[in-house]
Design a protein around this motif. Structure first.
Motif, PDB file in Angstrom:
ATOM      1  N   HIS A  75      -0.581  16.786  21.751  1.00 23.18           N
ATOM      2  CA  HIS A  75       0.057  16.338  20.505  1.00 23.18           C
ATOM      3  C   HIS A  75       1.556  16.611  20.492  1.00 23.18           C
ATOM      4  O   HIS A  75       2.003  17.665  20.966  1.00 23.18           O
ATOM      5  CB  HIS A  75      -0.576  17.042  19.301  1.00 23.18           C
ATOM      6  CG  HIS A  75      -1.951  16.546  18.990  1.00 23.18           C
ATOM      7  ND1 HIS A  75      -3.034  16.844  19.789  1.00 23.18           N
ATOM      8  CD2 HIS A  75      -2.410  15.741  17.983  1.00 23.18           C
ATOM      9  CE1 HIS A  75      -4.115  16.255  19.281  1.00 23.18           C
ATOM     10  NE2 HIS A  75      -3.752  15.584  18.180  1.00 23.18           N
ATOM     11  N   TYR A  76       2.305  15.665  19.933  1.00 25.46           N
ATOM     12  CA  TYR A  76       3.739  15.883  19.716  1.00 25.46           C
ATOM     13  C   TYR A  76       4.035  15.718  18.229  1.00 25.46           C
ATOM     14  O   TYR A  76       3.809  14.651  17.656  1.00 25.46           O
ATOM     15  CB  TYR A  76       4.580  14.891  20.528  1.00 25.46           C
ATOM     16  CG  TYR A  76       6.078  15.081  20.324  1.00 25.46           C
ATOM     17  CD1 TYR A  76       6.669  16.320  20.537  1.00 25.46           C
ATOM     18  CD2 TYR A  76       6.891  14.032  19.893  1.00 25.46           C
ATOM     19  CE1 TYR A  76       8.030  16.516  20.332  1.00 25.46           C
ATOM     20  CE2 TYR A  76       8.263  14.214  19.700  1.00 25.46           C
ATOM     21  CZ  TYR A  76       8.820  15.459  19.919  1.00 25.46           C
ATOM     22  OH  TYR A  76      10.162  15.660  19.718  1.00 25.46           O
ATOM     23  N   THR A  77       4.507  16.788  17.613  1.00 30.82           N
ATOM     24  CA  THR A  77       4.906  16.710  16.212  1.00 30.82           C
ATOM     25  C   THR A  77       6.405  16.450  16.160  1.00 30.82           C
ATOM     26  O   THR A  77       7.215  17.305  16.522  1.00 30.82           O
ATOM     27  CB  THR A  77       4.530  18.028  15.473  1.00 30.82           C
ATOM     28  OG1 THR A  77       3.136  18.263  15.684  1.00 30.82           O
ATOM     29  CG2 THR A  77       4.815  17.928  13.985  1.00 30.82           C
ATOM     30  N   ASP A  78       6.733  15.233  15.755  1.00 30.43           N
ATOM     31  CA  ASP A  78       8.115  14.762  15.762  1.00 30.43           C
ATOM     32  C   ASP A  78       8.801  15.303  14.498  1.00 30.43           C
ATOM     33  O   ASP A  78       8.893  14.628  13.487  1.00 30.43           O
ATOM     34  CB  ASP A  78       8.080  13.223  15.764  1.00 30.43           C
ATOM     35  CG  ASP A  78       9.402  12.615  16.156  1.00 30.43           C
ATOM     36  OD1 ASP A  78      10.351  13.385  16.419  1.00 30.43           O
ATOM     37  OD2 ASP A  78       9.498  11.375  16.181  1.00 30.43           O
ATOM     38  N   ALA A  79       9.246  16.551  14.589  1.00 29.04           N
ATOM     39  CA  ALA A  79       9.676  17.282  13.392  1.00 29.04           C
ATOM     40  C   ALA A  79      11.162  17.121  13.061  1.00 29.04           C
ATOM     41  O   ALA A  79      11.627  17.648  12.057  1.00 29.04           O
ATOM     42  CB  ALA A  79       9.349  18.764  13.558  1.00 29.04           C
ATOM     43  N   ASN A  80      11.895  16.421  13.906  1.00 29.22           N
ATOM     44  CA  ASN A  80      13.328  16.194  13.683  1.00 29.22           C
ATOM     45  C   ASN A  80      14.055  17.497  13.320  1.00 29.22           C
ATOM     46  O   ASN A  80      14.768  17.577  12.320  1.00 29.22           O
ATOM     47  CB  ASN A  80      13.523  15.146  12.576  1.00 29.22           C
ATOM     48  CG  ASN A  80      14.928  14.579  12.564  1.00 29.22           C
ATOM     49  OD1 ASN A  80      15.586  14.506  13.604  1.00 29.22           O
ATOM     50  ND2 ASN A  80      15.419  14.195  11.399  1.00 29.22           N
ATOM     51  N   LEU A  89      -1.477  19.836  15.127  1.00 29.80           N
ATOM     52  CA  LEU A  89      -0.766  20.849  14.334  1.00 29.80           C
ATOM     53  C   LEU A  89      -0.812  20.421  12.860  1.00 29.80           C
ATOM     54  O   LEU A  89      -0.075  19.542  12.434  1.00 29.80           O
ATOM     55  CB  LEU A  89       0.689  20.954  14.818  1.00 29.80           C
ATOM     56  CG  LEU A  89       1.605  21.955  14.134  1.00 29.80           C
ATOM     57  CD1 LEU A  89       1.105  23.388  14.288  1.00 29.80           C
ATOM     58  CD2 LEU A  89       3.024  21.850  14.689  1.00 29.80           C
ATOM     59  N   ASN A  90      -1.717  21.023  12.095  1.00 26.14           N
ATOM     60  CA  ASN A  90      -1.830  20.592  10.690  1.00 26.14           C
ATOM     61  C   ASN A  90      -1.856  21.766   9.724  1.00 26.14           C
ATOM     62  O   ASN A  90      -2.059  21.597   8.530  1.00 26.14           O
ATOM     63  CB  ASN A  90      -3.072  19.707  10.496  1.00 26.14           C
ATOM     64  CG  ASN A  90      -4.322  20.368  11.056  1.00 26.14           C
ATOM     65  OD1 ASN A  90      -4.356  21.590  11.212  1.00 26.14           O
ATOM     66  ND2 ASN A  90      -5.326  19.574  11.371  1.00 26.14           N
ATOM     67  N   ASP A  91      -1.636  22.968  10.260  1.00 25.07           N
ATOM     68  CA  ASP A  91      -1.733  24.156   9.432  1.00 25.07           C
ATOM     69  C   ASP A  91      -0.721  25.181   9.962  1.00 25.07           C
ATOM     70  O   ASP A  91      -0.730  25.490  11.161  1.00 25.07           O
ATOM     71  CB  ASP A  91      -3.180  24.680   9.589  1.00 25.07           C
ATOM     72  CG  ASP A  91      -3.452  25.911   8.756  1.00 25.07           C
ATOM     73  OD1 ASP A  91      -2.476  26.526   8.280  1.00 25.07           O
ATOM     74  OD2 ASP A  91      -4.636  26.256   8.613  1.00 25.07           O
ATOM     75  N   GLU A  95       4.284  12.857  12.445  1.00 29.92           N
ATOM     76  CA  GLU A  95       5.248  13.699  11.726  1.00 29.92           C
ATOM     77  C   GLU A  95       4.500  14.883  11.129  1.00 29.92           C
ATOM     78  O   GLU A  95       3.295  14.795  10.923  1.00 29.92           O
ATOM     79  CB  GLU A  95       5.926  12.862  10.645  1.00 29.92           C
ATOM     80  CG  GLU A  95       6.906  11.892  11.269  1.00 29.92           C
ATOM     81  CD  GLU A  95       7.657  11.047  10.259  1.00 29.92           C
ATOM     82  OE1 GLU A  95       7.588  11.341   9.048  1.00 29.92           O
ATOM     83  OE2 GLU A  95       8.315  10.090  10.702  1.00 29.92           O
ATOM     84  N   PRO A  96       5.204  15.972  10.845  1.00 31.20           N
ATOM     85  CA  PRO A  96       4.498  17.129  10.287  1.00 31.20           C
ATOM     86  C   PRO A  96       3.912  16.821   8.906  1.00 31.20           C
ATOM     87  O   PRO A  96       4.538  16.087   8.132  1.00 31.20           O
ATOM     88  CB  PRO A  96       5.580  18.207  10.180  1.00 31.20           C
ATOM     89  CG  PRO A  96       6.873  17.561  10.497  1.00 31.20           C
ATOM     90  CD  PRO A  96       6.630  16.221  11.071  1.00 31.20           C
TER      91      PRO A  96
END
Ligand code: PCA
Length: 327
Positions: free
Chosen positions: A220-225, A153-155, A286-287
């Protein structure tokens, strides 16, 4: 021994009870499976209660929604069909916006703040439960929520049309604001939702990703808090009133210990789960700036929509919490 007493002793003996005939047997339901730290905690709580009361009160925990479906747990405790329940607190958002204040970004972004938020909102939440003949025993936070995808997830554009599993209405709104298609799915239905292709991604914690073996479906896991939402454990007030005083005290004392233990378990489980995810091949990150901005914008919208919905009481409680944080 009179006839009635001797009969109840006989029944107790037949049921294999070693305690007095007046011993209470409670039924408790939780939607979460045995692999969840919340369920481990509540089972420990039940054991503590049995031990502290010398078997005067036993609580039989039915996990994974096996006895009562998530949405039916609170109505069942209210009616007294079962004596105790555990639910994801924010699923009550249609009753009062205070219940979903822990699923708003920017309100509480750490365990310390999440606990303060619980303390600040507890009186109002307790009052709302009391109005329906119920009493909260304790609440414990999940780890912060993040985003599971089967791509990096980069966009922010990647959210467009993405079918995202969400555990409550507020998270669905959030997905919607990001341009995705939200679906509300119970934790226990996550594997089916992915394997039947109903969802492509999900928002949940490291813990649920781990207990639901997210690596079978995503990479993928985006640890976005995003926020730290809570579970609440509560009981039927009449069932409580029927207990003798010593049993009531032992129950409340065990609940206080369960709350303390649960928050620590949540922190520990977050660490262990992040490691387990990576060991099983999930990339945790992280994002990036662009994604973080999109999450922030959707979060701001979520927050103002909540403010519009929230009554005066809920807003006041939030303001008091925010005031305390600044002091
Ligand atoms: N796990 C639960 C609620 C929040 C969480 O981290 C779920 O996803 O259903």
């Amino acid at each position: 021994m009179n006839k009635i007493l001797s009969r109840s002793v006989l029944i107790a003996a037949a049921c294999g009870l070693s305690t007095t005939a007046s011993a209470a047997q409670w039924t408790m339901a939780t939607p979460y499976g045995d692999a969840s730290f919340h369920t481990k905690n509540v089972k420990q709580f039940a054991e503590d209660v049995a031990e502290a009361t010398g078997g005067e009160l036993t609580i039989n925990v039915h996990s994974g929604g096996s006895l009562v479906a998530h949405g039916e747990i609170k109505p069942s405790v209210r009616r007294g069909t079962i004596e105790a329940g555990e639910i994801f607190l924010s699923t009550l958002s249609n009753e009062d916006p205070i219940f979903e204040v822990d699923t708003l970004p920017g309100v509480a972004g750490s365990y310390e703040e999440a606990f303060e938020l619980w303390q600040a909102t507890k009186p109002l939440i307790t009052e709302l439960f009391a109005n329906q003949g119920m009493m909260p025993l304790y609440a414990v936070s999940w780890p912060a929520q993040g985003i599971y995808t089967d791509f990096e997830l980069n966009d922010a554009e990647q959210f467009e049309g993405l079918r995202v599993r969400a555990p409550n209405i507020n998270t669905q709104r959030f997905v919607d604001y990001l341009g995705g298609n939200p679906t509300e799915t119970e934790e226990s239905d996550i594997p089916t939702a992915f394997s039947t292709g109903r969802v492509d991604a999900m928002i949940t914690s490291s813990s649920t990703g781990n207990s639901m073996t997210a690596w079978d479906y995503v990479s993928h896991y985006t640890d976005a808090n995003l926020w730290l939402p809570k579970n609440i454990v509560f009981i039927n007030q009449r069932a409580f009133d029927r207990l003798d005083e010593a049993t009531q005290e032992a129950l409340l004392e065990a609940a206080a210990r369960a709350e303390e233990r649960g928050w620590q378990m949540s922190r520990d489980d977050n660490q262990a789960s992040l490691e387990a995810l990576q060991q099983n091949g999930i990339t945790v990150s992280e994002p990036n700036e662009e994604v973080a901005e999109a999450l922030q914008a959707a979060g701001n919208r979520l927050f103002s929509a909540w403010e519009d919905r929230a009554g005066e009481q809920a807003q006041q409680v939030l303001e008091e919490y925010q005031q305390q944080r600044q002091d």
